[in-house]
Design a protein around this motif. Structure first.
Motif, PDB file in Angstrom:
ATOM      1  N   GLY A  74       0.640  -8.868   1.132  1.00  0.00           N
ATOM      2  CA  GLY A  74      -0.173  -7.649   0.059  1.00  0.00           C
ATOM      3  C   GLY A  74       0.749  -7.389  -0.859  1.00  0.00           C
ATOM      4  N   SER A  75       0.223  -8.755  -1.611  1.00  0.00           N
ATOM      5  CA  SER A  75       1.044  -8.542  -3.415  1.00  0.00           C
ATOM      6  C   SER A  75      -0.268  -7.392  -4.007  1.00  0.00           C
ATOM      7  N   LEU A  79       2.191  -7.342  -7.718  1.00  0.00           N
ATOM      8  CA  LEU A  79       3.426  -6.642  -6.849  1.00  0.00           C
ATOM      9  C   LEU A  79       4.415  -6.863  -5.802  1.00  0.00           C
ATOM     10  N   GLU A  97      -3.085 -11.666  -0.020  1.00  0.00           N
ATOM     11  CA  GLU A  97      -3.266 -10.923   0.070  1.00  0.00           C
ATOM     12  C   GLU A  97      -5.071 -10.871   0.484  1.00  0.00           C
ATOM     13  N   PRO A  98      -5.517 -10.031   1.514  1.00  0.00           N
ATOM     14  CA  PRO A  98      -6.728 -10.370   2.107  1.00  0.00           C
ATOM     15  C   PRO A  98      -7.571  -9.607   1.400  1.00  0.00           C
ATOM     16  N   ARG A 102      -9.136  -8.228  -4.772  1.00  0.00           N
ATOM     17  CA  ARG A 102      -8.339  -7.786  -4.964  1.00  0.00           C
ATOM     18  C   ARG A 102      -7.555  -9.521  -5.795  1.00  0.00           C
ATOM     19  N   ARG A 125      -4.878 -12.242   5.301  1.00  0.00           N
ATOM     20  CA  ARG A 125      -3.781 -11.045   6.359  1.00  0.00           C
ATOM     21  C   ARG A 125      -2.607 -11.841   6.484  1.00  0.00           C
ATOM     22  N   ALA A 126      -1.506 -11.820   6.307  1.00  0.00           N
ATOM     23  CA  ALA A 126      -0.135 -12.206   6.795  1.00  0.00           C
ATOM     24  C   ALA A 126      -0.279 -12.895   7.491  1.00  0.00           C
ATOM     25  N   GLU A 127      -0.702 -12.416   9.245  1.00  0.00           N
ATOM     26  CA  GLU A 127      -0.491 -12.478  10.355  1.00  0.00           C
ATOM     27  C   GLU A 127      -1.412 -13.891  10.388  1.00  0.00           C
ATOM     28  N   ARG A 139       5.528  -4.529  -0.933  1.00  0.00           N
ATOM     29  CA  ARG A 139       6.055  -3.937  -1.548  1.00  0.00           C
ATOM     30  C   ARG A 139       5.307  -3.016  -1.357  1.00  0.00           C
ATOM     31  N   ALA A 140       5.776  -2.260  -1.043  1.00  0.00           N
ATOM     32  CA  ALA A 140       4.385  -0.825  -0.600  1.00  0.00           C
ATOM     33  C   ALA A 140       3.265  -1.429  -0.223  1.00  0.00           C
ATOM     34  N   TRP A 150       4.481  -9.052  10.644  1.00  0.00           N
ATOM     35  CA  TRP A 150       4.163  -9.642  10.321  1.00  0.00           C
ATOM     36  C   TRP A 150       4.640 -10.499   8.895  1.00  0.00           C
TER      37      TRP A 150
HETATM   38  C1  LIG Z   1      -0.385  -0.255  -1.736  1.00  0.00           C
HETATM   39  S1  LIG Z   1      -1.520  -1.721  -1.362  1.00  0.00           S
HETATM   40  C2  LIG Z   1       0.336  -2.428  -2.346  1.00  0.00           C
HETATM   41  C3  LIG Z   1       0.551  -4.122  -3.393  1.00  0.00           C
HETATM   42  C4  LIG Z   1       1.430  -4.471  -4.307  1.00  0.00           C
HETATM   43  N1  LIG Z   1       2.378  -4.725  -3.120  1.00  0.00           N
HETATM   44  C5  LIG Z   1       2.020  -3.628  -5.098  1.00  0.00           C
HETATM   45  O1  LIG Z   1       3.555  -2.562  -5.070  1.00  0.00           O
HETATM   46  O2  LIG Z   1       1.738  -2.245  -5.323  1.00  0.00           O
HETATM   47  C6  LIG Z   1      -0.976  -2.295   0.133  1.00  0.00           C
HETATM   48  C7  LIG Z   1      -1.845  -3.999   0.404  1.00  0.00           C
HETATM   49  O3  LIG Z   1      -1.516  -4.714   1.224  1.00  0.00           O
HETATM   50  C8  LIG Z   1      -2.838  -5.479   1.424  1.00  0.00           C
HETATM   51  N2  LIG Z   1      -2.485  -5.387   2.798  1.00  0.00           N
HETATM   52  C9  LIG Z   1      -3.067  -5.093   4.138  1.00  0.00           C
HETATM   53  N3  LIG Z   1      -2.420  -5.586   5.200  1.00  0.00           N
HETATM   54  C10 LIG Z   1      -2.196  -5.818   4.721  1.00  0.00           C
HETATM   55  C11 LIG Z   1      -2.232  -8.017   5.861  1.00  0.00           C
HETATM   56  N4  LIG Z   1      -1.802  -7.820   7.380  1.00  0.00           N
HETATM   57  N5  LIG Z   1      -1.466  -9.181   4.929  1.00  0.00           N
HETATM   58  C12 LIG Z   1      -0.921  -8.991   4.016  1.00  0.00           C
HETATM   59  N6  LIG Z   1      -1.772  -7.754   2.536  1.00  0.00           N
HETATM   60  C13 LIG Z   1      -1.907  -7.067   3.817  1.00  0.00           C
HETATM   61  C14 LIG Z   1      -3.291  -4.567   1.484  1.00  0.00           C
HETATM   62  O4  LIG Z   1      -5.073  -5.167   0.959  1.00  0.00           O
HETATM   63  C15 LIG Z   1      -2.958  -3.518  -0.540  1.00  0.00           C
HETATM   64  O5  LIG Z   1      -3.627  -5.000  -1.788  1.00  0.00           O
END
Ligand SMILES: C[S@@+](CC[C@H](N)C(=O)[O-])C[C@H]1O[C@@H](n2cnc3c(N)ncnc32)[C@H](O)[C@@H]1O
Length: 214
Positions: A74-75, A79, A97-98, A102, A125-127, A139-140, A150
């Motif tokens: 979820g980059s 970040l 990053e899905p 992004r 997606r990670a999964e 992060r977040a 995940w």
């Molecule tokens: C709130 S953002 C945080 C982005 C970054 N890590 C940061 O700290 O600013 C959450 C991110 O997780 C991604 N995300 C959501 N579900 C996910 C999944 N199943 N696998 C990977 N990434 C995912 C979203 O697309 C989004 O870009």
């Protein structure tokens, strides 16, 4: 151009990054311009890029051993994976990053920073990503119980998950007790920082239980 007099978090970042600072500065410029125009980062974040985003990401470095393979789940805008890669060129980093916009931003940014030899972008997606890494960072992204679902399949044998969390860390660990038991993971809440004058970051480190090792 990097101005002579820099605000304090920027000065700290200059000290932490050393020779990597010009590339880091370029990344922050990209985040503050294209990142905000494309909506990969909220407009209010422009003010707090250095402390809230860069130094917070860099704080993970002390928990990552030399030449690790790192997945950033979820980059988003990169970040913590991009600041980590600029600080630690020894790492091989995969940004997962899905969302199309992004992941396109990430691919373009990695190209502009000329780090594509060590940073890969995976749209998905990670999964749905079936590769394992010594270190999985997030992060977040999601509450800890969902992150375990995940991220644990992406963790290599003996590897660790490092989740950058806020004050909720201890509560999230308690709420995830069932998943931790099911996945046979140990959890520690750690406080780390990139520099003695930087704010501390709270990290949940998940790894094998000691009784399962050896
Ligand atoms: C709130 S953002 C945080 C982005 C970054 N890590 C940061 O700290 O600013 C959450 C991110 O997780 C991604 N995300 C959501 N579900 C996910 C999944 N199943 N696998 C990977 N990434 C995912 C979203 O697309 C989004 O870009």
């Amino acid at each position: 151009m990097i101005p002579d007099h820099l605000p304090q978090p920027v000065e700290i970042a200059r000290e932490v990054y050393g020779a990597g600072f010009p590339s880091l500065h370029r990344y922050v410029d990209i985040l503050g311009s294209t990142g905000i125009e494309w909506g990969v980062l909220g407009p209010r974040e422009a003010e707090r890029l250095w402390d809230r985003h860069i130094l917070n990401s860099a704080a993970l470095s002390e928990l990552i051993s030399l030449e690790s393979a790192v997945a950033d789940v979820g980059s988003g805008a990169g970040l913590p994976g991009i600041p980590l890669s600029l600080l630690r060129p020894d790492l091989r980093v995969t940004l997962i990053e899905p969302l199309l916009r992004r992941s396109t931003f990430l691919t373009e940014t990695v190209g502009k920073l000329e780090i594509s030899d060590r940073v890969e972008v995976v749209r998905g997606r990670a999964e749905d990503h079936h590769v394992t890494y010594g270190i999985v960072v997030a992060r977040a992204v999601a509450p800890l119980d969902r992150l375990i679902e995940w991220c644990n399949p992406l963790r290599a044998k003996g590897g660790v998950i490092l989740a950058l969390k806020g004050r909720s860390a201890t509560d999230e660990v308690a709420a995830a007790e069932g998943q931790l038991d099911h996945a046979r993971l140990s959890a520690e809440v750690l406080s780390v920082r990139a520099h003695r004058d930087a704010e501390r970051a709270t990290v949940v480190r998940l790894g094998d239980r000691s009784e399962d090792l050896g």
